[in-house]
Design a protein around this motif. Sequence first.
Motif, PDB file in Angstrom:
ATOM      1  N   SER A  53      18.951  26.094   4.184  1.00  0.00           N
ATOM      2  CA  SER A  53      20.011  26.492   3.236  1.00  0.00           C
ATOM      3  C   SER A  53      20.921  27.591   3.599  1.00  0.00           C
ATOM      4  CB  SER A  53      19.051  27.320   2.203  1.00  0.00           C
ATOM      5  OG  SER A  53      18.235  26.666   1.435  1.00  0.00           O
ATOM      6  N   PHE A  63      11.460  28.291  -2.603  1.00  0.00           N
ATOM      7  CA  PHE A  63      11.289  29.759  -2.455  1.00  0.00           C
ATOM      8  C   PHE A  63      10.415  30.086  -3.582  1.00  0.00           C
ATOM      9  CE2 PHE A  63      15.667  28.974  -0.332  1.00  0.00           C
ATOM     10  CZ  PHE A  63      15.176  29.085   0.586  1.00  0.00           C
ATOM     11  N   LEU A  92      11.755  28.048   7.337  1.00  0.00           N
ATOM     12  CA  LEU A  92      12.309  26.707   7.603  1.00  0.00           C
ATOM     13  C   LEU A  92      13.283  26.307   6.487  1.00  0.00           C
ATOM     14  CD1 LEU A  92       9.720  24.295   9.068  1.00  0.00           C
ATOM     15  CD2 LEU A  92      11.753  25.249  10.067  1.00  0.00           C
ATOM     16  N   ALA A  93      12.805  26.503   5.186  1.00  0.00           N
ATOM     17  CA  ALA A  93      13.883  26.102   4.016  1.00  0.00           C
ATOM     18  C   ALA A  93      14.924  27.103   3.876  1.00  0.00           C
ATOM     19  CB  ALA A  93      12.875  26.211   2.836  1.00  0.00           C
ATOM     20  N   ALA A  94      14.657  28.491   4.630  1.00  0.00           N
ATOM     21  CA  ALA A  94      15.875  29.499   4.525  1.00  0.00           C
ATOM     22  C   ALA A  94      16.827  29.010   5.339  1.00  0.00           C
ATOM     23  CB  ALA A  94      15.165  30.758   4.961  1.00  0.00           C
ATOM     24  N   ARG A 144      18.768  21.767  -3.880  1.00  0.00           N
ATOM     25  CA  ARG A 144      18.896  23.012  -3.112  1.00  0.00           C
ATOM     26  C   ARG A 144      19.596  22.364  -1.898  1.00  0.00           C
ATOM     27  NH1 ARG A 144      13.917  26.075  -0.880  1.00  0.00           N
ATOM     28  NH2 ARG A 144      14.044  24.295   0.213  1.00  0.00           N
ATOM     29  N   LEU A 162      25.111  31.391  -1.760  1.00  0.00           N
ATOM     30  CA  LEU A 162      25.498  32.579  -1.349  1.00  0.00           C
ATOM     31  C   LEU A 162      25.652  32.427   0.150  1.00  0.00           C
ATOM     32  CD1 LEU A 162      22.969  35.057  -2.797  1.00  0.00           C
ATOM     33  CD2 LEU A 162      25.314  35.020  -2.944  1.00  0.00           C
ATOM     34  N   TYR A 163      24.737  31.776   1.126  1.00  0.00           N
ATOM     35  CA  TYR A 163      24.687  31.756   2.420  1.00  0.00           C
ATOM     36  C   TYR A 163      25.405  30.456   3.150  1.00  0.00           C
ATOM     37  CZ  TYR A 163      21.841  35.751   2.921  1.00  0.00           C
ATOM     38  OH  TYR A 163      21.389  37.197   3.038  1.00  0.00           O
ATOM     39  N   ARG A 186      10.486  35.594   3.752  1.00  0.00           N
ATOM     40  CA  ARG A 186       9.097  35.830   3.318  1.00  0.00           C
ATOM     41  C   ARG A 186       8.617  34.602   2.591  1.00  0.00           C
ATOM     42  NH1 ARG A 186       9.505  39.979  -0.927  1.00  0.00           N
ATOM     43  NH2 ARG A 186      10.098  38.309  -2.199  1.00  0.00           N
ATOM     44  N   ASP A 187       9.340  33.805   1.911  1.00  0.00           N
ATOM     45  CA  ASP A 187       8.831  32.854   1.234  1.00  0.00           C
ATOM     46  C   ASP A 187       8.672  31.417   2.046  1.00  0.00           C
ATOM     47  OD1 ASP A 187       8.669  33.871  -1.075  1.00  0.00           O
ATOM     48  OD2 ASP A 187      10.461  32.988  -2.032  1.00  0.00           O
ATOM     49  N   ASP A 188       9.850  31.175   2.881  1.00  0.00           N
ATOM     50  CA  ASP A 188       9.596  30.199   3.832  1.00  0.00           C
ATOM     51  C   ASP A 188      10.959  29.932   4.912  1.00  0.00           C
ATOM     52  OD1 ASP A 188       9.947  27.508   4.792  1.00  0.00           O
ATOM     53  OD2 ASP A 188       8.872  26.707   3.049  1.00  0.00           O
ATOM     54  N   TYR A 192      18.287  38.707  -1.340  1.00  0.00           N
ATOM     55  CA  TYR A 192      17.881  37.330  -1.402  1.00  0.00           C
ATOM     56  C   TYR A 192      17.698  36.720  -0.236  1.00  0.00           C
ATOM     57  CZ  TYR A 192      19.194  36.786  -6.402  1.00  0.00           C
ATOM     58  OH  TYR A 192      19.213  36.913  -7.829  1.00  0.00           O
ATOM     59  N   GLY A 193      18.470  37.063   0.890  1.00  0.00           N
ATOM     60  CA  GLY A 193      18.205  36.482   2.206  1.00  0.00           C
ATOM     61  C   GLY A 193      16.666  36.821   2.811  1.00  0.00           C
ATOM     62  N   LYS A 237      22.951  40.174  -1.715  1.00  0.00           N
ATOM     63  CA  LYS A 237      22.803  38.922  -0.941  1.00  0.00           C
ATOM     64  C   LYS A 237      21.712  39.087   0.166  1.00  0.00           C
ATOM     65  CE  LYS A 237      25.654  36.102   1.988  1.00  0.00           C
ATOM     66  NZ  LYS A 237      26.676  35.767   2.789  1.00  0.00           N
ATOM     67  N   LEU A 238      21.718  40.533   0.839  1.00  0.00           N
ATOM     68  CA  LEU A 238      20.975  40.580   2.069  1.00  0.00           C
ATOM     69  C   LEU A 238      19.314  40.517   1.395  1.00  0.00           C
ATOM     70  CD1 LEU A 238      20.922  41.409   4.783  1.00  0.00           C
ATOM     71  CD2 LEU A 238      20.819  43.844   4.132  1.00  0.00           C
ATOM     72  N   THR A 270      23.611  23.562   8.776  1.00  0.00           N
ATOM     73  CA  THR A 270      23.691  23.614   7.529  1.00  0.00           C
ATOM     74  C   THR A 270      25.148  23.834   6.962  1.00  0.00           C
ATOM     75  OG1 THR A 270      21.281  24.074   7.291  1.00  0.00           O
ATOM     76  CG2 THR A 270      22.758  24.255   5.109  1.00  0.00           C
ATOM     77  N   MET A 308      11.219  33.187  -6.339  1.00  0.00           N
ATOM     78  CA  MET A 308      12.351  33.072  -7.029  1.00  0.00           C
ATOM     79  C   MET A 308      12.390  32.039  -7.919  1.00  0.00           C
ATOM     80  SD  MET A 308      15.171  33.226  -3.958  1.00  0.00           S
ATOM     81  CE  MET A 308      14.661  34.094  -2.603  1.00  0.00           C
ATOM     82  N   ALA A 325      14.065  37.605   1.239  1.00  0.00           N
ATOM     83  CA  ALA A 325      13.071  37.069   0.360  1.00  0.00           C
ATOM     84  C   ALA A 325      12.787  35.471   0.939  1.00  0.00           C
ATOM     85  CB  ALA A 325      13.464  37.152  -1.148  1.00  0.00           C
ATOM     86  N   THR A 326      13.960  34.784   1.288  1.00  0.00           N
ATOM     87  CA  THR A 326      13.792  33.473   1.575  1.00  0.00           C
ATOM     88  C   THR A 326      12.959  33.532   2.803  1.00  0.00           C
ATOM     89  OG1 THR A 326      15.990  33.607   2.744  1.00  0.00           O
ATOM     90  CG2 THR A 326      15.863  32.858   0.534  1.00  0.00           C
ATOM     91  N   ARG A 366       5.881  35.818 -19.277  1.00  0.00           N
ATOM     92  CA  ARG A 366       6.753  35.109 -19.119  1.00  0.00           C
ATOM     93  C   ARG A 366       6.625  33.723 -19.609  1.00  0.00           C
ATOM     94  NH1 ARG A 366       8.156  37.621 -13.889  1.00  0.00           N
ATOM     95  NH2 ARG A 366       6.463  36.993 -12.408  1.00  0.00           N
ATOM     96  N   PHE A 388      13.278  18.669   2.438  1.00  0.00           N
ATOM     97  CA  PHE A 388      11.999  18.443   3.139  1.00  0.00           C
ATOM     98  C   PHE A 388      11.299  17.453   2.359  1.00  0.00           C
ATOM     99  CE2 PHE A 388      13.469  22.632   4.722  1.00  0.00           C
ATOM    100  CZ  PHE A 388      13.285  22.481   5.864  1.00  0.00           C
TER     101      PHE A 388
END
Lengths: 245, 313
Positions: free
Chosen positions: B198, A92, B193-195, A158, A106-107, B189-191, B183-184, B180-181, A78, A95, B186-187, B313, A86
């Motif tokens: 990204s 995510f 593959l998507a992390a 994204r 960021l990454y 935890r969430d997914d 956020y990383g 930043k860490l 990436t 978020m 959390a990605t 919210r 996908f």
Amino acid sequence: MAVNLLEVVRLSKRFGGFVALDSIDLAVAPGERVGLIGPNGSGKSTLVDCLCGTLVNETGEVRFDGRDLAGLAAHQRTRLGLARSFQLPRPFASMTVADNLRIPLLYTVNARRKPALTEAEIGERCAELLTVVGLADRARHYPKDLTQVAMRKLELARAMAAEPKLLIADEAMAGLSNSEVNDIVALLIRLNERGITVILIEHIMRAVMNFSQRLVVLVSGRKIADGRPDEVIRDAEVERAYLGQ
Amino acid sequence: MRTPPFILLGAVIAALVFAGARLVGNDYVFFAGYTVLQFVVLATAWNILGGYTGYVNFGTAAFFALGAYSSVFFHKFYPLPIPVLVAIGAAVAGLVGLGTGYLTLRLRGAFFSIATLALAVVLQTLVVNWNYVGGSRGAYVIRPAEDSVLHLPYIQYLFLVMLVLALSAVVIARTIERSKLGYGFATIRDDELAAEASGVPTLKLKLIATVISGALMGMAGAPFPYYIGYLQLASAFALEYAVNAIAMPMIGGTTTWLGPLIGAILLGTLQQIVTVTISSAVNLLIVGVLLVAFVIIAPNGLVGLWQRLFSKR
């Protein structure tokens, strides 16, 4: 040959005894718009997974931007400029929509550039991207509150946020209405005009035909056609694969 | 709130807690408070891996015991001041965290959890057969009457050390969460593959989480031999560490630094009260019942419940 952005040479992938990809060759030039089609189970997504490093191909070579990608993890690819969306959106979930876009900024983007983007710049980019895909009013929503269409747009945004050289859109339009499909095709063409090479994987033929400058057809893990779209769809083998004999 | 004012606020609260405990004038407050604070550290530490990245670690007791036994080892070798032992405990547990992480973090979900459970068993077997640190006999560590720097009664000194550790753990967790860490994490935890897609280097981040989490647990364990006086396997590798370190963040809420803090204070205090008033054996029963109740009523913990009730919210 060095002018190609992506070069796939004799790539094969098997799952146990099942050959998912059988010696695929594929070359994509910078700035090209390539459509990739094939029946369900023909290996399109497996090919994307192998290109992006989610799966490891047993044999064959993937070269991107003049570099051999063997052994590189997905995040490294990436960062080199190979982004994907996908087939089933994978946002995510914890978020907001805007924060989803922060991650590649960021990454990936910040890993590439010096000086890194400031907080304010990241915020601006997120807002910009959301406007481009038409999600500006959803920035503070969570993915669970989005419609399928919005989720697919987020998925694309994204991938775009990573500032790719090559964007692989894996069935970004499944389940969308005609006008939504047109929106996304137009969006991808605009991206392409900004210099991003795009590979579009899609079942909706109208979209593929409108979009592609070149069409590649996979059937049962083999590439059976590769050429100008209008010629490819008249190819006897392609017709047979799609319509039966 | 930015980090420096937060640290200041935390320090003020910690100072008030310490002054308050002294005001009561009963050593038992320090004994009980030490245990609660120790769980604040353990729960916060567990949450950095378990809550932020979603990797459930059943091996809390192993990291805790690593800290405790490295203190025993150095105590017998050459008596060192507690802050130094805390640093050593953190280093040892952090290194083991790195090693285990490297071997196990390719596993996901339940498989990772089982691997961490195995780590606890392996370490326990190791210690049973290691005579120098007491083996199955256990090890005596004689607590001095008072510490040599502040000249406080030793239990008060230990309480103070744990108070500082708890504050540091919370500050670390909070800082990570907003970086930043965080956020990383959390990605992941969430997914995952998507992390990766990204650009998030997931393996590296998971290793960082394991090291920080393990090191904090080791820190919590380092003063323990001095607290307990006689360290035996059953108390260093106790089931309650693993169970509590999971239950407390779950009850408080796993996605923020506040969750484990609230959970540890509530559940830890409750356990101390129950131990005195009913029986020490009821402890784990209470944890179990509360955990079941929370999974049903408030799956996102007290913090999640609060957010659901009060912020539309």
